[in-house]
Design a protein around this motif. Structure first.
Motif, short mmCIF file in Angstrom:
data_model
loop_
_atom_site.label_atom_id
_atom_site.label_comp_id
_atom_site.label_asym_id
_atom_site.label_seq_id
_atom_site.Cartn_x
_atom_site.Cartn_y
_atom_site.Cartn_z
N ALA A 177 -3.41 -9.21 -6.52
CA ALA A 177 -4.79 -9.27 -7.03
C ALA A 177 -5.83 -9.07 -5.93
O ALA A 177 -7.00 -8.84 -6.22
CB ALA A 177 -5.00 -10.61 -7.71
N LEU A 178 -5.42 -9.13 -4.67
CA LEU A 178 -6.38 -8.97 -3.57
C LEU A 178 -6.96 -7.55 -3.57
O LEU A 178 -6.28 -6.59 -3.96
CB LEU A 178 -5.70 -9.25 -2.22
CG LEU A 178 -5.17 -10.68 -2.04
CD1 LEU A 178 -4.38 -10.80 -0.74
CD2 LEU A 178 -6.32 -11.68 -2.06
N SER A 208 -5.03 -0.55 -5.67
CA SER A 208 -4.49 0.74 -6.13
C SER A 208 -3.12 0.54 -6.77
O SER A 208 -2.77 1.21 -7.74
CB SER A 208 -4.42 1.76 -4.99
OG SER A 208 -3.76 1.21 -3.91
N LEU A 209 -2.36 -0.43 -6.25
CA LEU A 209 -1.06 -0.72 -6.86
C LEU A 209 -1.26 -1.62 -8.10
O LEU A 209 -0.71 -1.35 -9.17
CB LEU A 209 -0.15 -1.41 -5.84
CG LEU A 209 1.27 -1.73 -6.29
CD1 LEU A 209 2.03 -0.46 -6.66
CD2 LEU A 209 2.04 -2.47 -5.19
N ASN A 248 0.83 -1.20 0.00
CA ASN A 248 0.00 0.00 0.00
C ASN A 248 0.88 1.26 0.00
O ASN A 248 0.62 2.21 -0.74
CB ASN A 248 -0.90 -0.04 1.25
CG ASN A 248 -1.93 1.05 1.21
OD1 ASN A 248 -2.51 1.29 0.15
ND2 ASN A 248 -2.13 1.73 2.32
N ASP A 249 1.94 1.23 0.80
CA ASP A 249 2.89 2.35 0.84
C ASP A 249 3.45 2.63 -0.56
O ASP A 249 3.59 3.77 -0.96
CB ASP A 249 4.09 2.01 1.73
CG ASP A 249 3.82 2.32 3.20
OD1 ASP A 249 2.72 2.78 3.50
OD2 ASP A 249 4.73 2.07 4.01
N LEU A 250 3.76 1.54 -1.28
CA LEU A 250 4.37 1.71 -2.61
C LEU A 250 3.45 2.48 -3.55
O LEU A 250 3.90 3.31 -4.34
CB LEU A 250 4.69 0.35 -3.24
CG LEU A 250 5.92 -0.38 -2.74
CD1 LEU A 250 6.13 -1.65 -3.53
CD2 LEU A 250 7.17 0.49 -2.82
N SER A 251 2.13 2.18 -3.45
CA SER A 251 1.21 2.87 -4.36
C SER A 251 1.15 4.36 -4.03
O SER A 251 0.89 5.18 -4.91
CB SER A 251 -0.17 2.22 -4.36
OG SER A 251 -0.80 2.47 -3.14
N ILE A 252 1.39 4.70 -2.77
CA ILE A 252 1.40 6.14 -2.39
C ILE A 252 2.73 6.77 -2.81
O ILE A 252 2.79 7.82 -3.42
CB ILE A 252 1.20 6.29 -0.86
CG1 ILE A 252 -0.14 5.67 -0.45
CG2 ILE A 252 1.31 7.75 -0.43
CD1 ILE A 252 -0.30 5.47 1.04
N PRO A 296 5.85 -16.55 -7.58
CA PRO A 296 4.56 -16.38 -8.26
C PRO A 296 3.41 -15.88 -7.38
O PRO A 296 2.54 -15.17 -7.84
CB PRO A 296 4.27 -17.77 -8.81
CG PRO A 296 5.63 -18.36 -9.03
CD PRO A 296 6.48 -17.84 -7.91
N TYR A 297 3.41 -16.23 -6.09
CA TYR A 297 2.25 -15.81 -5.29
C TYR A 297 2.20 -14.30 -5.05
O TYR A 297 1.20 -13.78 -4.56
CB TYR A 297 2.13 -16.62 -3.99
CG TYR A 297 3.19 -16.41 -2.95
CD1 TYR A 297 4.23 -17.31 -2.80
CD2 TYR A 297 3.13 -15.34 -2.06
CE1 TYR A 297 5.21 -17.14 -1.83
CE2 TYR A 297 4.09 -15.17 -1.08
CZ TYR A 297 5.13 -16.07 -0.97
OH TYR A 297 6.07 -15.89 0.00
#
Ligand SMILES: Nc1ncnc2c1ncn2[C@@H]1O[C@H](COP(=O)(O)OP(=O)(O)OP(=O)(O)O)[C@@H](O)[C@H]1O
Ligand SMILES: [Mg+2]
Length: 266
Positions: free
Chosen positions: A171-172, A177-178, A140-144, A164-165
């Motif tokens: 996808a969750l 946002s990312l 989440n931090d990365l998307s900000i 891979p996971y």
């Protein structure tokens, strides 16, 4: 000791292989093309693959292919520290002395990226490896952190690499946002049988082999057991050389592959 026995001038199948000598498999070449697309479009890309598939090797090759007067590569494997160490690492990577608080660090990183891109005309390339070790908070931090000029421009390249996971995690719903901003995703595929054969030959040639060390059946057995994953091929082939030398086998056959794999627990 097997080097002398098989008349090799250096050790084959090592992880110290020089980037320019990496084997150009189909997956390797395809991923390089995708990374070059990302280079031209800028933004966020994701590279996933099984352990030992060759992700870090391709990323290393990509990083070295970039012109250092136009790109600044900041490589960070998540296994080497805490999330705060990572933000500080980004700051250092951008040539800034990191501040103490996270909010200030974010501002510093964003300003560092902006100044590098718009003023110095250098694109920062962040490669975050082993991303499967990251938590949701960090994603989440990365998307900000990587949201610039109200998301209207991408003055950076960000590559997230991991097992891979990582794709399932992205996808969750809480990582959307990312996830929605990823413009390139690639899953590294294993070498096929023909490629395994050429991969083994490639490593042996680099090591100065002068005669056929592995029989075609031995190569086939390595391809089957390794399922085409480079690190497994390297481990198996090395164990075969050790076993073959110990048993004084001039040519490593299928049986030697099976026995040495059993002995090494592979
Ligand atoms: N194209 C290639 N040519 C030669 N050797 C390779 C190639 N790809 C991978 N290897 C070898 O296979 C091993 C594993 O590769 P690498 O470390 O890149 O995998 P990875 O996908 O990053 O694995 P992990 O998920 O464990 O980090 C390395 O020792 C590397 O030298
Ligand atoms: Mg790796």
């Amino acid at each position: 000791m097997y080097r002398a026995f098989y008349s090799l001038s250096r050790k084959p199948f090592t992880k110290e292989i020089e980037t320019k000598h990496l084997f150009p498999s189909k997956s390797f070449t395809e991923l390089m093309a995708r990374l070059n697309y990302l280079k031209d479009s800028r933004g966020i890309g994701v590279v996933v693959g099984e352990p030992g598939a060759g992700k870090t090797s391709v990323l290393r090759n990509f990083a070295l292919s970039l012109n250092p007067s136009l790109y600044k590569v900041i490589y960070f494997p998540l296994s080497t520290g805490t999330v705060m160490d990572f933000y500080r690492g980004l700051c250092y990577g951008l040539g800034e002395e990191p501040t103490f608080r996270k909010v200030d660090l974010f501002k510093q990183i964003q300003e560092g990226v902006t100044s590098l891109f718009y003023e110095k005309k250098i694109t920062p390339v962040f490669i975050l490896d082993e991303m499967q070790l990251s938590n949701n908070k960090f994603l989440n931090d990365l998307s900000i952190l990587f949201n610039f000029t109200m998301d209207s421009d991408n003055p950076f390249i960000l590559v997230l690499a991991g097992l891979p996971y990582l794709l399932d995690r992205l996808a969750l719903s809480h990582n959307q946002s990312l996830n929605q901003r990823i413009i390139m995703r690639y899953k590294v595929t294993p070498l096929d049988k023909e490629e395994v054969k050429n991969y083994i030959l490639h490593h042996l040639e680099l090591a100065g082999a002068k005669f056929e060390i592995f029989s075609p059946q031995a190569v086939e057995a390595i391809a089957t057991r390794s399922r085409g994953w480079p690190r497994l091929i390297n481990n198996l082939a090395t164990n075969c050389l050790l076993y073959g030398c110990q048993k004084r086998l001039e040519c490593i056959d299928e049986e030697a592959v099976i026995k040495s794999a059993q002995e090494a627990g592979l």
